[in-house]
Enzyme design. Structure first.
Site, PDB file in Angstrom:
ATOM      1  N   HIS A 144      32.762  42.501  27.758  1.00 47.79           N
ATOM      2  CA  HIS A 144      32.447  43.647  28.618  1.00 47.79           C
ATOM      3  C   HIS A 144      31.479  43.289  29.740  1.00 47.79           C
ATOM      4  CE1 HIS A 144      28.961  44.311  25.767  1.00 47.79           C
ATOM      5  NE2 HIS A 144      28.360  44.560  26.907  1.00 47.79           N
ATOM      6  N   ASP A 174      35.284  41.514  21.637  1.00 45.12           N
ATOM      7  CA  ASP A 174      34.353  41.573  22.773  1.00 45.12           C
ATOM      8  C   ASP A 174      33.682  40.225  23.029  1.00 45.12           C
ATOM      9  OD1 ASP A 174      33.136  42.777  24.921  1.00 45.12           O
ATOM     10  OD2 ASP A 174      31.485  43.616  23.767  1.00 45.12           O
ATOM     11  N   GLY A 246      21.044  44.603  29.536  1.00 37.60           N
ATOM     12  CA  GLY A 246      21.102  43.238  30.045  1.00 37.60           C
ATOM     13  C   GLY A 246      21.039  42.182  28.967  1.00 37.60           C
ATOM     14  N   SER A 248      23.142  42.032  26.546  1.00 39.21           N
ATOM     15  CA  SER A 248      24.513  41.773  26.101  1.00 39.21           C
ATOM     16  C   SER A 248      24.911  40.327  26.370  1.00 39.21           C
ATOM     17  CB  SER A 248      25.496  42.704  26.819  1.00 39.21           C
ATOM     18  OG  SER A 248      25.520  43.965  26.241  1.00 39.21           O
ATOM     19  N   VAL A 310      51.496  45.159   6.635  1.00 47.30           N
ATOM     20  CA  VAL A 310      51.344  46.419   5.905  1.00 47.30           C
ATOM     21  C   VAL A 310      50.350  47.308   6.639  1.00 47.30           C
ATOM     22  CG1 VAL A 310      51.833  45.412   3.634  1.00 47.30           C
ATOM     23  CG2 VAL A 310      49.464  45.537   4.436  1.00 47.30           C
ATOM     24  N   ILE A 312      47.384  50.049   5.706  1.00 47.56           N
ATOM     25  CA  ILE A 312      46.584  50.315   4.514  1.00 47.56           C
ATOM     26  C   ILE A 312      45.591  51.442   4.775  1.00 47.56           C
ATOM     27  CG2 ILE A 312      46.838  48.068   3.414  1.00 47.56           C
ATOM     28  CD1 ILE A 312      43.696  48.782   5.332  1.00 47.56           C
TER      29      ILE A 312
END
Length: 520
Positions: A144, A174, A246, A248, A310, A312
């Site tokens: 991001h 991410d 900031g 991140s 599958v 679930i």
């Protein structure tokens, strides 16, 4: 963005004058402390089983001095054409993501400067953090932080700026991998093993909060395995080390100097008001996830995930009781994809997967994450409970595609009265067979089978389990039903057998899910 006011704390009057508070002497203070220590010593020493916390480091400085050069600032620019009202499109970010606030702040500045009208273009900018994992110039950050960027610039600790190319991204976790071309080898960090991290362990977070530059904060691991609704594979580490706008993409480091997570999101009550900041609840992507994703991005530029084939759901206490399970643990198979790996291995609807490759499956959220981290073709060893008996199943995992993913999802449909063939008052259900009229009324596909729910009585057992008009009851007690009488008969049989609930297989908007319907 307005710069935060910075001020130094003012010392107390006693500290400025260099003497103790009035009425107390240093000798009296020492005596008080000695008495306190004497009172505490017998408790600490008398019980050898008493847990003791390890003392905090004398200083984080040696660790920080070694690690800081490998942390970078990441800035991006993005040219975006304005919408009719002039607003730049708002990308989607994980809850509490610091980058979202930077983007919103940019939009507000555009409005204030009168640059929000017509079809004029705009330049969106963002700031974030990252860290070097290879001396040749590989840098890890959040997806991001760089998503949609036209240009990505990596700034080193010595203020050297390098243009970065995007090697690959993985939106599901991410994570993004960048590459810069340095003139010499760069300092690099080592990815540690986040599986060995304990709640209470010391950690250090490094990043670029509020655009101030390289900043270090310290704290502990507050929790593990957090699901914050950011994606299908949420498994965040929670920390109280301050993480702000900031941060991140910055690293979360243990005391051995290893990266055990990447700072990604924060929880902030003020986020909705555009005033997000740290309240001591930050989240980091575990290093085991980063290591797997980064290796694949580096090798092929994309991520391939294992696929079990599958759909679930969790095993609720009611469902566990109807299936005669000792505990409400495991992943209940609601749908087996035709021709998928699960079907080929013999998995059936109603199976409960309790273990995969020796790892306990405690709920439906854990299984997809474990499977996704396995390579395509891996032979997964499952332990399955089927009608009360445990059995071993080996599945050769396929490759997950976006259009093969699925889950039991809810779709609201209005409760519309109908001329019905059957009503089960005890559970609050009014049912009808799948006639052409009913199929048209509830938009039921032609090949669907089962019994239609045409009305749910308010505050009934069915309503409390969120069964809705338009749902199809496909099975009752793991036996297929095709008429309202079939449903009524099996419900009555379950009550006669003393069951507190009966297990329904319900189709809703094309998805299947199990519902434990109370009978009391």
């Amino acid at each position: 963005m307005t710069s935060p006011a910075l001020s130094a704390p003012s010392p107390s009057s006693h500290a400025r004058q260099g003497r103790p508070p009035k009425g107390r002497s240093f000798s009296a203070l020492r005596r008080s402390l000695m008495v306190l220590s004497v009172l505490l010593l017998p408790t600490a020493c008398g019980d050898p089983t008493t847990a003791r916390a390890e003392p905090p480091p004398h200083s984080f400085a040696p660790l920080v001095e070694k690690m800081l050069p490998a942390v970078v600032n990441i800035s991006t620019t993005q040219t975006v054409k304005n919408k009719k009202q002039g607003q730049l499109p708002m990308p989607e970010f994980p809850p509490g993501s610091p980058f979202g606030d930077f983007f919103r702040d940019y939009q507000e500045r555009q409005k204030d400067n009168g640059q929000d009208g017509g079809d004029k273009g705009g330049t969106a900018t963002s700031l974030g953090s990252g860290f070097i994992i290879d001396a040749s110039g590989y840098v890890v950050t959040n997806n991001h932080v760089i998503e949609g960027a036209d240009e990505i610039t990596v700034r080193l600790q010595d203020d050297t700026q390098l243009k970065a190319t995007l090697v690959g991204t993985d939106k599901a976790t991410d994570i993004a991998l960048l590459k810069v071309e340095p003139s010499s080898k760069l300092p690099a960090m080592v990815l540690g093993n986040s599986d060995g991290v304990r709640v209470g362990d010391w950690v250090v977070a490094i990043g670029n909060p509020f655009g101030l530059g390289g900043t270090v904060t310290a704290g502990i691991i507050s929790a593990r395995g957090r699901d914050i609704g950011a994606g299908k594979y949420d498994d965040f580490l929670q920390t109280d080390a301050s993480i702000n706008l900031g941060n991140s993409g910055g690293p979360l480091i243990n005391l051995n100097g290893e990266v055990i997570g990447m700072n990604t999101a924060i929880f902030s009550p003020q986020a909705s008001e555009g005033e997000a900041g740290s309240v001591g609840i930050g989240f980091a992507i575990p290093s085991v996830v980063i290591k797997n994703v980064v290796q694949q991005l580096r090798d092929t530029g994309k991520v391939r995930r294992g696929w079990l084939g599958v759909q679930i759901q969790d095993v609720s206490p009611d469902i566990a009781e109807t299936l005669n399970l000792k505990q409400d643990r495991g992943a209940l198979v609601a749908v087996v994809s035709p021709g998928g790996p699960g079907e080929q291995a013999g998995l059936r609807q109603g199976d409960v997967i309790v273990s995969i490759d020796g790892k306990d499956v405690t709920n439906g959220r854990i299984l997809p994450r474990i499977v996704a981290e396995e390579p395509v073709g891996h032979k997964a060893a499952l332990v399955v409970v089927r009608k009360g008996s445990r059995m071993n199943v080996t599945v050769s995992l396929g490759e997950l595609k976006e259009d093969t993913e699925g889950g039991a999802t809810a779709a609201a449909t209005g409760n519309t009265p109908s001329e019905a063939e059957g009503t089960i008052d005890s559970v609050g259900l009014t049912l009808d067979s799948l006639s052409p009229k009913i199929r048209q009324k509830f938009s039921v596909r032609d090949d669907a089978e089962g019994v239609a729910v045409v009305r749910v009585a308010p505050d009934s057992p069915a309503a409390r389990r969120e069964i809705k008009a338009g749902d199809l009851i496909v099975e009752v007690g793991q036996e297929e039903v095709s008429t309202p009488n079939d449903v009524a008969t099996r419900v009555a049989k379950a009550k006669d057998n003393g069951q507190k609930a009966v297990l329904l297989l319900v189709e809703r908007a094309g998805d299947l899910l199990f519902v434990a319907l109370p009978l009391e």
